[in-house]
Design a protein around this motif. Sequence first.
Motif, mmCIF file in Angstrom:
data_model
loop_
_atom_site.group_PDB
_atom_site.id
_atom_site.type_symbol
_atom_site.label_atom_id
_atom_site.label_comp_id
_atom_site.label_asym_id
_atom_site.label_seq_id
_atom_site.Cartn_x
_atom_site.Cartn_y
_atom_site.Cartn_z
ATOM 1 N N ARG A 158 0.888 -1.138 0.028
ATOM 2 C CA ARG A 158 0.095 -0.016 -0.123
ATOM 3 C C ARG A 158 0.696 1.223 0.049
ATOM 4 N NH1 ARG A 158 -4.896 0.652 -1.709
ATOM 5 N NH2 ARG A 158 -5.662 -1.180 -0.390
ATOM 6 N N ARG A 162 0.895 4.400 -2.774
ATOM 7 C CA ARG A 162 0.989 5.751 -2.684
ATOM 8 C C ARG A 162 2.131 6.444 -3.334
ATOM 9 N NH1 ARG A 162 -0.463 3.993 2.713
ATOM 10 N NH2 ARG A 162 -2.793 3.984 3.129
ATOM 11 N N GLU A 167 -2.901 4.649 -5.800
ATOM 12 C CA GLU A 167 -3.836 4.334 -4.663
ATOM 13 C C GLU A 167 -5.260 3.405 -5.022
ATOM 14 O OE1 GLU A 167 -2.891 7.413 -5.180
ATOM 15 O OE2 GLU A 167 -1.883 8.259 -3.403
#
Length: 199
Positions: A158, A162, A167
């Motif tokens: 994750r 980003r 995302e």
Amino acid sequence: MLTGAYVARPSPLHRIPAGPKLAALAGGCTALLLVRTLPGVVVGLAAVVVLYAVGRIRPVEAWVQVRPLRWFMAVLLVVQLLITDVGTAVSLTSRIVLAVALAGLVTLTTRTTDLMAAMERGLGPLRRVGVDPVRVSLMMSLLIRSVPVVTGIAQRVRDAQRARGQERSIRAFAVPLVVGVLRYADTLGEALQARGMDD
């Protein structure tokens, strides 16, 4: 139970043996399954909060137990709202979270070795039907220890998403996550094979 890591504290819950705690956990989860109303869920929530307080578990440590469920619970809640009423949807998702919180409390207040030993004793009678309690206990131990690892892999993926500005890409999350989990599984399998537990 799968997200917790033992926290050494002088509390009444820490002093309770693993066996009774596992039995109480089974009873508590069964009681949650029988709850069908929002007032019942509120009572369950109050009971869980009191138990965490008795176990001297800090709020941030309690949050870690249910944090991995937040997106799954959000999706489940939306699906339930589409097929049933608000009260039922909230009740179902809340009961799942409370059950996970109870399991997390057990692992936070009980050493993994004690939990596995209690499980081996409880499964002892099943030797007559071919169940190996030691192997079942080992499997559960690996499962408990693997959840934080997989959660860490997901968090790293994750963070990388980003950094790349992706995302919202499901593929950019799912593919690296699966690859990371498979690599971890291979490493774990090789370690078990090296110890002669590959049969």
